[in-house]
Enzyme design. Sequence first.
Site, PDB file in Angstrom:
ATOM      1  N   ASP A 220      14.095   2.054 -11.164  1.00  0.00           N
ATOM      2  CA  ASP A 220      15.110   1.999 -10.207  1.00  0.00           C
ATOM      3  C   ASP A 220      15.982   0.817 -10.621  1.00  0.00           C
ATOM      4  OD1 ASP A 220      15.892   3.129  -7.349  1.00  0.00           O
ATOM      5  OD2 ASP A 220      15.478   0.888  -6.936  1.00  0.00           O
ATOM      6  N   GLU A 281       2.062   0.173 -26.597  1.00  0.00           N
ATOM      7  CA  GLU A 281       1.067   0.105 -26.822  1.00  0.00           C
ATOM      8  C   GLU A 281       0.253   1.380 -26.503  1.00  0.00           C
ATOM      9  OE1 GLU A 281      -0.729  -3.373 -24.768  1.00  0.00           O
ATOM     10  OE2 GLU A 281       1.053  -4.572 -25.334  1.00  0.00           O
TER      11      GLU A 281
END
Length: 562
Positions: A220, A281
Amino acid sequence: MTTSHSKAHRKADEGARPSTGSADWWRGAAIYQVYPRSFQDTNGDGIGDLKGVTQKLSYIASLGVDAIWLSPFFTSPMADMGYDVSDYCDVDPMFGTLADFDEMMAEAHRLGLKVIIDQVLSHTSDQHPWFKESRSSRTNPKADWYVWADAKPDGTAPNNWLSVFGGPAWEWDGVRKQYYMHNFLASQPDLNFHNPDVQDALLAAVRFWLDRGVDGFRLDTVNYYFHDKALRDNPAHVPDSEEAGLDAPDVNPYGMQSHLYDKTRPENIAFLKRFRALLDEYPDRTSVGEVGDGARSLKTVAAYTAGGDKLHMCYTFDLLGPDFTAGHIRSCVESFRKLVADGWVCWAFSNHDVTRHVSRFSTTPEEREAVARLAISVLSSLRGSICLYQGEELGLPEAELAFEDLRDPYGIRFWPAFKGRDGCRTPMPWNREVANAGFTTASKPWLPVPKDHAALAVDGQEGQARSVLSHYRDTLAFRRAHAVLCDGEMEFLKSEEDVLAFTRSKGEERLLFVFNMAREPRTVTLPVGVVVRQVLDMPGLRGAIEKKGLRLCALDGFCARV
């Protein structure tokens, strides 16, 4: 809609585009936005919940989308409908529990749906423990976690920055005897991203959801993270030749400034690289940033998505305005291609912040269904990922609400000049025959269900070959069945006014799309050098080749292999 129906839709086009197991599953994906408080209520309190989302996931899967995006469900006092977070790592009791979230995740993945969740990182609620500690003194461990500044000698705010929600972007705090910054509501203080501890804490919250298996994040207000350390005044906005009319002030004086210092600061690039490194990751994760930057939006998207080490994709408000013309769509797409060399875009016509597009694009109520059909046909043909907003697959118009029904603080603040965002946030209609269209058993839902929405409920459109819902399913199946629409190149062709013509190509495959955006029929001459090899039956399109050229009905289209 049963799970078996969902699988049947998916099996027919299996392998036509990157599978949900691919690292690039997001490229060209169709994403369905769920506004949880308005989707399905299961406990009778008049507000949708996570169990309701889980209950309706088979319906979402039946549409043929690849992922869902969940608007905020985090712990919050709900001053801004959950975009004021007081705990980043928990579910608000209004929506359920973490166990409910995990159950929803498991069911989504079982159905082959990826799950993207909102992350509201630029600000918190003033009820967040971080802010409570920060405002307690100027010397506490979190004193510098928010944007604090002294008053000017005359007691006025530190500078001229304005809030998106109206008025100054500064609120006086009597405990610290300082102002704090808020780009939105006064109860939504902005975090200080210049403090590395703030960044670390936010990334830890992101990791919390990654560890729970979420597949991506919608960020956002992603360009609002940093502010100018020197707190320089914003200059007045003066439109130039490239942006005339784009940031013109309307009911809100926020548009009277060029927001050079309160957002879109260069320091944001380094944080987005940290964010991307964290996502990398974990396998097969994605990110999509919401960029609200006026005339600079596409340049900001270019900066935030280039290089493969920041965001995977962004979306802007370029197609979320009132303009549904061939010229406007072509301009937006070509501008993106020109400015964003190696980035990726997510196109949308509707979301939870704007008037529903069949109301924005239609000149009369009678043409809304035709507009709904054409809009998804065009959207599905564009190069990029696409985002659908719950209810648009039913052709829902904007709801007309009375002032006393409003819940949106932005709408209440600017009424009656602006009616706010509640008109696109009303409950999803599921069943024509029951109270509140099957959204809730409560006597009064959090927002009313309009009668014209109930008439368009899911149960009335299921199995109807000519319904907007069936058209959405068929069109999304067409998109999935043609790999060229996933990531193929796009080239616009010279065409008459009101006609949008382009090709999508990948390898030996080249598809022609011609859309008549006008309200009357058109006969279009095929571009020089374009030879139709096979007319394709793209759902709902009635265009046909005649001696004089390509004949298109009003709000119609044509598709062929060339």
